[in-house]
Scaffold this motif. Sequence first.
Motif, short mmCIF file in Angstrom:
data_model
loop_
_atom_site.label_atom_id
_atom_site.label_comp_id
_atom_site.label_asym_id
_atom_site.label_seq_id
_atom_site.Cartn_x
_atom_site.Cartn_y
_atom_site.Cartn_z
N LEU A 26 0.84 -1.20 0.00
CA LEU A 26 0.00 0.00 0.00
C LEU A 26 0.87 1.25 0.00
N ARG A 27 0.48 2.22 -0.80
CA ARG A 27 1.13 3.54 -0.79
C ARG A 27 0.03 4.58 -0.61
N ILE A 28 0.14 5.36 0.48
CA ILE A 28 -0.90 6.32 0.84
C ILE A 28 -0.28 7.71 0.82
N ASP A 29 -0.81 8.57 -0.05
CA ASP A 29 -0.30 9.93 -0.20
C ASP A 29 -1.34 10.89 0.36
N ALA A 30 -1.02 11.49 1.53
CA ALA A 30 -1.98 12.36 2.19
C ALA A 30 -2.21 13.65 1.44
N ALA A 31 -1.15 14.22 0.87
CA ALA A 31 -1.29 15.50 0.17
C ALA A 31 -2.11 15.35 -1.11
N ALA A 32 -1.88 14.27 -1.84
CA ALA A 32 -2.60 14.04 -3.10
C ALA A 32 -3.92 13.31 -2.89
#
Length: 234
Positions: free
Chosen positions: A137-143
């Motif tokens: 999993l890769r979670i990008d908070a800004a995007a």
Amino acid sequence: MTSAARILIVDDEAPIRRFLRIALESEGYEVVEAGTARDGIRAAAHEQPAAVILDLGLPDADGLAVLRGIREWSQMPVLVLSVRSDEGGKVAALDAGAQDYVTKPFGTREFLARLRALLRDRGEPSPSPSVLEIGDLRIDAAAHTVTKASEPVRLTRREFDLLWLLASHAGRLVTQGQILRTLWGPAHAEDSQYLRVYVRQLRAKIGDDASDPRYIFTEPGVGYRFRSQGPDHI
């Protein structure tokens, strides 16, 4: 404060950015610039500044949108610079998460003193990461994006907020009450059934099996624990 503290300036006026850069660099700061709301949020996420100097009158969005965007994933200090001198504008910026508000035009000495105080009060904490990678999993908070094995995962805003809250506390127990108060407010602190529905939906979307979980582990009657960022274990 260290001499290498990085400061992000978000202002659409090049002369103001140039003036601030000269003032900041003369005090030993490293400076990063952005001229739009979009670039400001991206720079805040990827440059990880010690503080943000934010203008409210940006060409593509109100500066408050930048402030709220940053506050979704970080508590980095934000000092607002604006020509708006009305009390309502100041209150709105402070309520949205700004630590201080300086009205244009301003004196350099006062501005630098306020910045020093802001950094000193915060003790320059390590910036919060804006991207988490746990397992595949890769979670990008800004995007506001999630991928699993490089494939996009479509989440609702609430599902994303729930995933980020759990993943940013990876390996630690987060109680049902903490989750409900954070995401839905104090009035919903006892709505555990409501939370279970969202956890079930989130598990389905990230391919997590409640009977044999890889990511979200249930502590019955207490809360949830997200998988640690190391090998496959909690």
